[in-house]
Design a protein around this motif. Structure first.
Motif, PDB file in Angstrom:
ATOM      1  N   LEU A  95      36.932  30.708  38.389  1.00 30.35           N
ATOM      2  CA  LEU A  95      36.579  32.114  38.500  1.00 30.35           C
ATOM      3  C   LEU A  95      37.710  32.966  37.935  1.00 30.35           C
ATOM      4  O   LEU A  95      38.882  32.601  38.048  1.00 30.35           O
ATOM      5  CB  LEU A  95      36.348  32.492  39.971  1.00 30.35           C
ATOM      6  CG  LEU A  95      35.205  31.780  40.693  1.00 30.35           C
ATOM      7  CD1 LEU A  95      35.131  32.258  42.137  1.00 30.35           C
ATOM      8  CD2 LEU A  95      33.880  32.004  39.993  1.00 30.35           C
TER       9      LEU A  95
ATOM     10  N   GLU B 149      39.850  36.741  37.913  1.00 31.76           N
ATOM     11  CA  GLU B 149      40.190  37.698  38.966  1.00 31.76           C
ATOM     12  C   GLU B 149      39.016  38.652  39.132  1.00 31.76           C
ATOM     13  O   GLU B 149      38.529  39.239  38.157  1.00 31.76           O
ATOM     14  CB  GLU B 149      41.457  38.464  38.592  1.00 31.76           C
ATOM     15  CG  GLU B 149      41.927  39.396  39.699  1.00 31.76           C
ATOM     16  CD  GLU B 149      43.271  40.034  39.384  1.00 31.76           C
ATOM     17  OE1 GLU B 149      44.247  39.762  40.094  1.00 31.76           O
ATOM     18  OE2 GLU B 149      43.331  40.804  38.396  1.00 31.76           O
ATOM     19  N   MET B 150      38.548  38.806  40.383  1.00 31.13           N
ATOM     20  CA  MET B 150      37.352  39.618  40.619  1.00 31.13           C
ATOM     21  C   MET B 150      37.619  40.611  41.750  1.00 31.13           C
ATOM     22  O   MET B 150      38.183  40.252  42.786  1.00 31.13           O
ATOM     23  CB  MET B 150      36.158  38.735  40.984  1.00 31.13           C
ATOM     24  CG  MET B 150      35.704  37.782  39.877  1.00 31.13           C
ATOM     25  SD  MET B 150      34.105  36.999  40.220  1.00 31.13           S
ATOM     26  CE  MET B 150      34.469  36.101  41.722  1.00 31.13           C
ATOM     27  N   TYR B 151      37.170  41.841  41.539  1.00 33.23           N
ATOM     28  CA  TYR B 151      37.280  42.888  42.549  1.00 33.23           C
ATOM     29  C   TYR B 151      35.937  43.133  43.226  1.00 33.23           C
ATOM     30  O   TYR B 151      35.834  43.966  44.128  1.00 33.23           O
ATOM     31  CB  TYR B 151      37.808  44.169  41.909  1.00 33.23           C
ATOM     32  CG  TYR B 151      39.218  44.013  41.389  1.00 33.23           C
ATOM     33  CD1 TYR B 151      40.307  44.321  42.181  1.00 33.23           C
ATOM     34  CD2 TYR B 151      39.451  43.507  40.102  1.00 33.23           C
ATOM     35  CE1 TYR B 151      41.604  44.151  41.715  1.00 33.23           C
ATOM     36  CE2 TYR B 151      40.738  43.336  39.625  1.00 33.23           C
ATOM     37  CZ  TYR B 151      41.808  43.658  40.436  1.00 33.23           C
ATOM     38  OH  TYR B 151      43.089  43.482  39.972  1.00 33.23           O
TER      39      TYR B 151
ATOM     40  N   PHE C 235      31.908  40.727  43.751  1.00 37.42           N
ATOM     41  CA  PHE C 235      31.127  39.567  43.311  1.00 37.42           C
ATOM     42  C   PHE C 235      29.759  39.605  43.975  1.00 37.42           C
ATOM     43  O   PHE C 235      29.540  40.259  45.013  1.00 37.42           O
ATOM     44  CB  PHE C 235      31.830  38.237  43.626  1.00 37.42           C
ATOM     45  CG  PHE C 235      31.975  37.901  45.088  1.00 37.42           C
ATOM     46  CD1 PHE C 235      30.877  37.535  45.872  1.00 37.42           C
ATOM     47  CD2 PHE C 235      33.221  37.916  45.696  1.00 37.42           C
ATOM     48  CE1 PHE C 235      31.010  37.214  47.212  1.00 37.42           C
ATOM     49  CE2 PHE C 235      33.372  37.604  47.038  1.00 37.42           C
ATOM     50  CZ  PHE C 235      32.265  37.253  47.798  1.00 37.42           C
TER      51      PHE C 235
ATOM     52  N   THR D 105      32.603  43.782  47.757  1.00 33.94           N
ATOM     53  CA  THR D 105      33.525  44.569  46.925  1.00 33.94           C
ATOM     54  C   THR D 105      34.848  44.680  47.659  1.00 33.94           C
ATOM     55  O   THR D 105      34.881  44.778  48.896  1.00 33.94           O
ATOM     56  CB  THR D 105      32.971  45.986  46.647  1.00 33.94           C
ATOM     57  OG1 THR D 105      32.786  46.670  47.895  1.00 33.94           O
ATOM     58  CG2 THR D 105      31.662  45.912  45.895  1.00 33.94           C
TER      59      THR D 105
ATOM     60  N   TRP E 124      28.231  36.545  39.775  1.00 32.70           N
ATOM     61  CA  TRP E 124      28.454  37.755  38.990  1.00 32.70           C
ATOM     62  C   TRP E 124      29.747  38.424  39.465  1.00 32.70           C
ATOM     63  O   TRP E 124      30.136  38.267  40.639  1.00 32.70           O
ATOM     64  CB  TRP E 124      27.309  38.753  39.173  1.00 32.70           C
ATOM     65  CG  TRP E 124      25.977  38.316  38.642  1.00 32.70           C
ATOM     66  CD1 TRP E 124      25.393  38.676  37.470  1.00 32.70           C
ATOM     67  CD2 TRP E 124      25.017  37.471  39.301  1.00 32.70           C
ATOM     68  NE1 TRP E 124      24.143  38.103  37.346  1.00 32.70           N
ATOM     69  CE2 TRP E 124      23.883  37.350  38.456  1.00 32.70           C
ATOM     70  CE3 TRP E 124      24.995  36.796  40.528  1.00 32.70           C
ATOM     71  CZ2 TRP E 124      22.769  36.603  38.790  1.00 32.70           C
ATOM     72  CZ3 TRP E 124      23.885  36.037  40.862  1.00 32.70           C
ATOM     73  CH2 TRP E 124      22.790  35.941  39.991  1.00 32.70           C
ATOM     74  N   ASP E 125      30.384  39.180  38.594  1.00 36.70           N
ATOM     75  CA  ASP E 125      31.590  39.899  38.985  1.00 36.70           C
ATOM     76  C   ASP E 125      31.288  41.352  39.335  1.00 36.70           C
ATOM     77  O   ASP E 125      32.105  42.250  39.155  1.00 36.70           O
ATOM     78  CB  ASP E 125      32.657  39.834  37.873  1.00 36.70           C
ATOM     79  CG  ASP E 125      32.170  40.420  36.561  1.00 36.70           C
ATOM     80  OD1 ASP E 125      31.012  40.914  36.497  1.00 36.70           O
ATOM     81  OD2 ASP E 125      32.942  40.369  35.585  1.00 36.70           O
ATOM     82  N   ARG E 126      30.079  41.579  39.846  1.00 33.29           N
ATOM     83  CA  ARG E 126      29.670  42.908  40.283  1.00 33.29           C
ATOM     84  C   ARG E 126      28.701  42.760  41.454  1.00 33.29           C
ATOM     85  O   ARG E 126      28.224  41.649  41.753  1.00 33.29           O
ATOM     86  CB  ARG E 126      28.992  43.673  39.143  1.00 33.29           C
ATOM     87  CG  ARG E 126      27.684  43.030  38.674  1.00 33.29           C
ATOM     88  CD  ARG E 126      27.040  43.811  37.546  1.00 33.29           C
ATOM     89  NE  ARG E 126      25.800  43.189  37.072  1.00 33.29           N
ATOM     90  CZ  ARG E 126      24.598  43.414  37.617  1.00 33.29           C
ATOM     91  NH1 ARG E 126      24.478  44.230  38.659  1.00 33.29           N
ATOM     92  NH2 ARG E 126      23.531  42.823  37.125  1.00 33.29           N
TER      93      ARG E 126
ATOM     94  N   VAL F 187      29.471  35.329  35.301  1.00 33.80           N
ATOM     95  CA  VAL F 187      30.718  34.585  35.505  1.00 33.80           C
ATOM     96  C   VAL F 187      30.435  33.083  35.537  1.00 33.80           C
ATOM     97  O   VAL F 187      31.038  32.305  34.800  1.00 33.80           O
ATOM     98  CB  VAL F 187      31.416  35.026  36.804  1.00 33.80           C
ATOM     99  CG1 VAL F 187      32.633  34.141  37.089  1.00 33.80           C
ATOM    100  CG2 VAL F 187      31.842  36.483  36.709  1.00 33.80           C
TER     101      VAL F 187
END
Length: 405
Positions: A220, A222-224, A226, A293, A355-357, A379
């Motif tokens: 993965l 870096e994600m803020y 997912f 988030t 997903w990164d959102r 992702v």
């Protein structure tokens, strides 16, 4: 000072004795003193010999205790693992299954592989390639040999012929052969997959073991934020285990979905825990999604397209770290390993996408009901080329929308 060379004689005196009289006795003959010295020397030698014997006994007992501990299940009811997220390494200190139980599980795995070979027979009849038939015969012979090995190991264990070290080595050999055998069967099955889309498959974990798992080939980023969604089916009890775990250097519980023991399913982020209100342990296919988030640690849980829970303050302002290992079917105590059978996932899993959102409720509903073209994770996308499987976990054709009929 005028006596020249002198010597001092120590004499024991009773508490109520006369010190002066004792001093007089101390001037006894040299022969008496010599005899006393020899007696003391003999006593010291005997004590030294006794101490050496005791040290040897302690060494033997320590070795025996170590061998016993390597086979024993040391975790007592109510002890062992604490709640995840409440200690530095909440997944440590678990004993491995007993040797005979592990070998029994290997036997069940062999039976699963035999079933897959039987399913290939019809395909082989339709495709009369001599190469395919020869390969099937070779694999069947290998399975027969492995069955004999497992039976032999179980018998030897029951008779106490195998030492723990030898048993561990033999188990390792069998598990390695199982992985190789599974790969060859998968190659043989590949002919059945050529005409299907790359995402129409499921992973099956039929047993609670510490060696069946799948690994996603990429890490993965870096994600803020997912969204993680999947189709899942299980009736395992107590708890279905760990559908996925993501570990990074220095943090084995960076991102984990787990249902362990009698606890509800939980999502862990950086060892922080949120309980998920899922009711999916009924042996039927369910679609689940978890979104999150980092801002205020806001999370949402969806089952079969409907939001069933939400919360906040779950690892707020902590980004998901990159350069980790993503495993399906096992919980990691160390980076890419440290699996424990009691936390293994038992059941079937498909369409694992990341997903990164944060997906919208409408997007989640579309995935769960197949009412629109299914989204693929930007992702991690569910595709056979992105997944490696180990230890006898299997792949079968799967079409999510058929489960809704």
């Amino acid at each position: 000072q005028g006596l020249g060379q002198t010597r001092f004689i120590c004499t024991s005196v009773p508490l109520d004795g006369d010190v002066c009289a004792a001093s007089a006795l101390g001037t006894g003959s040299a022969e008496e003193l010599k005899g006393t010295v020899l007696q003391l020397r003999e006593t010291v030698l005997q004590q030294k010999e006794t101490i050496m014997n005791q040290k040897e006994t302690i060494r033997e007992l320590t070795a025996k205790l170590g061998r016993c501990e390597s086979q024993s299940v040391l975790e007592l009811p109510g002890e062992g693992k604490g709640r995840k997220g409440f200690s530095k390494n909440t997944m440590g200190d678990l004993s491995r299954p007993a040797a005979a139980e592990t070998l029994s599980q290997l036997g069940q795995t062999l039976q699963s592989l035999k079933t897959r070979l039987e399913n290939l027979e019809q395909f082989s009849m339709m495709n009369s390639s001599s190469q395919t038939n020869n390969l099937k015969d070779i694999l069947q012979n290998k399975i027969d040999d492995l069955e004999k090995q497992v039976l032999s190991r179980v018998n030897s264990l029951e008779e106490g012929k195998l030492s723990p070290r030898n048993e561990s080595e033999e188990r390792g050999k069998i598990e390695s052969t199982l992985t190789s055998l599974h790969q060859r069967i998968s190659d043989l099955e590949k002919g059945q997959k050529d005409n299907r889309p790359p995402d129409r498959f499921q992973l099956t974990f039929p047993l609670r073991t510490n060696y069946m798992y799948a690994k996603v080939k990429k890490s993965l980023p870096e994600m803020y934020a997912f969204s993680i969604c999947m189709w899942i089916k299980s009736s395992a009890s107590p708890g279905m285990g760990t559908p996925f775990s993501y570990a990074v250097p220095g943090q084995a519980n960076e991102l984990v979905l787990i249902e362990w023991g009698n606890n509800p399913m939980e999502i862990l982020i950086n060892d922080k825990v949120a309980k998920l209100p899922f009711a999916i342990n009924d042996g039927k296919w369910h679609h689940i999604c978890v979104t999150w988030t980092t801002r205020d640690g806001v999370w949402e849980a969806y089952q079969d397209g409907t939001q069933t829970g939400n919360g906040e303050n779950l690892a707020p302002y902590h980004p998901i770290k990159p350069q980790g290992v993503l495993v399906l079917g096992q919980e990691q105590d160390t980076l890419g390993g440290g699996f424990d059978a009691t936390q293994a996932f038992v059941g079937e899993l498909a369409h694992f996408n990341v997903w990164d959102r944060k997906l919208s409720p409408g997007e989640v509903y579309g995935l769960a009901t197949c009412s629109s073209k299914a989204l693929a994770g930007n992702v991690i996308a569910w595709a056979e080329a992105n997944i490696d499987i180990y230890g006898g976990a299997t792949k079968w054709t799967f079409e999510a929308c058929r489960q809704l009929n």
